[in-house]
Design an enzyme around this catalytic site. Structure first.
Site, PDB file in Angstrom:
ATOM      1  N   ASP A 178       0.842  -1.197   0.000  1.00 48.50           N
ATOM      2  CA  ASP A 178       0.000   0.000   0.000  1.00 48.50           C
ATOM      3  C   ASP A 178       0.878   1.249   0.000  1.00 48.50           C
ATOM      4  OD1 ASP A 178       0.804  -0.816   2.632  1.00 48.50           O
ATOM      5  OD2 ASP A 178      -0.483   0.746   3.469  1.00 48.50           O
ATOM      6  N   GLU A 179       0.276   2.367  -0.387  1.00 48.09           N
ATOM      7  CA  GLU A 179       0.908   3.683  -0.288  1.00 48.09           C
ATOM      8  C   GLU A 179       2.350   3.694  -0.803  1.00 48.09           C
ATOM      9  OE1 GLU A 179       0.298   4.793   3.830  1.00 48.09           O
ATOM     10  OE2 GLU A 179      -1.713   5.539   3.383  1.00 48.09           O
ATOM     11  N   VAL A 180       2.507   3.289  -2.055  1.00 50.14           N
ATOM     12  CA  VAL A 180       3.841   3.299  -2.671  1.00 50.14           C
ATOM     13  C   VAL A 180       4.101   4.720  -3.178  1.00 50.14           C
ATOM     14  CG1 VAL A 180       5.380   2.146  -4.296  1.00 50.14           C
ATOM     15  CG2 VAL A 180       3.435   0.902  -3.328  1.00 50.14           C
TER      16      VAL A 180
END
Length: 449
Positions: free
Chosen positions: A140-142
């Protein structure tokens, strides 16, 4: 599955405390724990640099799993494989693997050493979780993906976009896992997938399904009924969570335009499963301040678990929470409970209430509302050690008593916290929540004396 997500980026509890907590989780309706070790895992060899000074030992990891089995809690390890890898990329040894050189958040997926490093990390974690049938690969949230020069060149050469580049890396990770650990079921967060077109997810134009290595892994959205982030954490209250907020913020499969992450199941067959997700984040990321302490979070966690079990916070759910936690009542709107309580760490819960409700108020009242201090013991007087004993004695005994009471209280709180946490957590929590106010009183008392 009703999973409690233990995010150990900070404030990782001692195993002796988990030994007390796991029976409560089981009683309250959990049947699994998702453990995001980060730097608390006992990495060895080339990876030893990733370990926290207070990392769990190999014996601790085995003990945690044994305790979970005793209480019928399935263990799902979580290993971040794309973003949220600050604990890796902060080290000079691995800085060359950053997507953007100055930010330690995300991997550069084009450097061969990135996948090689992830294989080593995943192998060490799975070696210590041989009984686990699930793994979570985060993803997530790269942040900043596509901003690095390697990524820009790749997108230009391949006429691709950030989404296809993201999927390429995920497929490589899944290819390794499915080849090495047959039957292992894989979870990932979905926020990055929701930014990708349906066509790309189906593999249009590429000839392969989105998350389908040659072994045929399919992405199956999991039906969610979760109340995630039971404790909102940083940016709200660093001490006490907002219970009603947790109940009003369900982590269902999100509507269009929302940004909350939910897990996606990656399995070798279509699996119709229901998963409930309760997150207890220790930090929002490796560099942020601590969120709530686990003992302080337990009433909120209990409310959310029983809400999941009963389909709402019914009278039956409320009775169960009060009975298991040994409380007399709970008030969702005020995020408070009444009664002495009988849950692990209840002493910390009540003492943090005191810090949150009275420490700052009592000290600022003494320093800012006492006329003798404002008029005869100002910063000017204190700097020059210039004051009339007659005026100083008018407030001295009251200030000294306040100081003595809070120092005694903090010693007791520290002793309670040291039973649950390692020294670095205790120091950080004190510096963030106690010292900003108590140090002002300490300085005043020092100058007074």
């Amino acid at each position: 599955m009703r999973l409690v997500h233990l995010d150990l980026k900070g404030a990782a509890p001692r195993v002796s405390y988990l030994e007390q907590v796991f029976p409560f989780l089981s009683q309250l309706g959990a049947n699994g724990i998702l453990i995001e070790y980060e730097d608390m895992f006992p990495f060895k060899g080339e990876l030893e640099i990733l370990r926290s000074p207070y990392a769990y030992s190999e014996e601790d990891i085995e003990r945690i799993q044994h305790l979970a089995e005793q209480h019928k809690l399935e263990v799902v390890p979580l290993v971040q494989t794309f973003g949220h890898v600050e604990f890796i990329l902060k080290h000079e040894k691995y800085q060359h693997l950053r997507e953007v050189e100055r930010f330690p958040n995300s991997f550069n997926p084009h450097v061969p050493n990135t996948l090689a490093l992830l294989k080593s990390i995943l192998a060490q974690v799975m070696e210590k979780h041989r009984r686990s049938t699930w793994i979570h690969i985060g993803a997530d949230e790269v942040f900043h993906l596509g901003e690095g020069m390697d990524s820009k060149n790749w997108m230009s050469r391949n006429k691709g976009d950030v989404g296809t580049m993201y999927l390429k890396h995920i497929k490589e990770v899944l290819g390794f896992l499915t080849a090495q650990y047959w039957g292992l079921r894989v979870l990932m967060w979905d926020d990055m997938l929701r930014k990708i077109s349906v066509g790309a997810l189906r593999g249009e134009g590429t000839g392969t399904a989105a998350v389908a290595p040659q072994l045929g892994v399919l992405a199956v959205p999991v039906h969610m009924a979760a109340l995630a982030h039971a404790m909102p954490g940083a940016g709200r209250s660093p001490c006490l969570g907002l219970w009603e907020y947790g109940l009003k913020r369900p982590r269902h499969l999100p509507a269009a335009g929302t940004s909350a992450s939910v897990p996606v199941l990656l399995s070798l067959q279509t699996v119709q499963e229901m998963m409930a997700w309760l997150s207890l984040p220790c930090r929002y990321d490796h560099y942020s301040v601590l969120c709530e302490l686990l003992p302080v979070s337990i009433p909120s966690l209990a409310i959310c678990l029983q809400t999941l079990v009963n389909g709402g916070f019914t009278e039956e759910a409320k009775r169960k929470v009060l009975d298991v936690l040994g409380l007399e009542s709970v008030q969702l709107e005020q995020s408070t409970c009444e009664g002495s309580g009988a849950f692990p760490g209840v002493e910390i819960y009540h003492m943090v209430e005191q810090v949150n409700g009275h420490l700052k108020e009592s000290i600022l009242k003494a320093l800012e509302e006492e006329s003798a201090i404002k008029g005869w013991f100002s910063p000017y007087h204190r700097k020059r050690q210039f004051g009339n004993p007659r005026n100083m004695e008018s407030f001295g005994s009251k200030v000294l008593k306040l100081h003595e009471d809070w120092e005694s209280f903090v010693r007791d709180l520290r002793a309670q916290m040291e039973r649950v946490y390692f020294p670095d957590t205790v120091e950080e929590w004190m510096e963030e929540n106690v010292n900003p106010y108590l140090d002002q009183l300490r300085d005043l008392v020092r100058d007074y004396r």
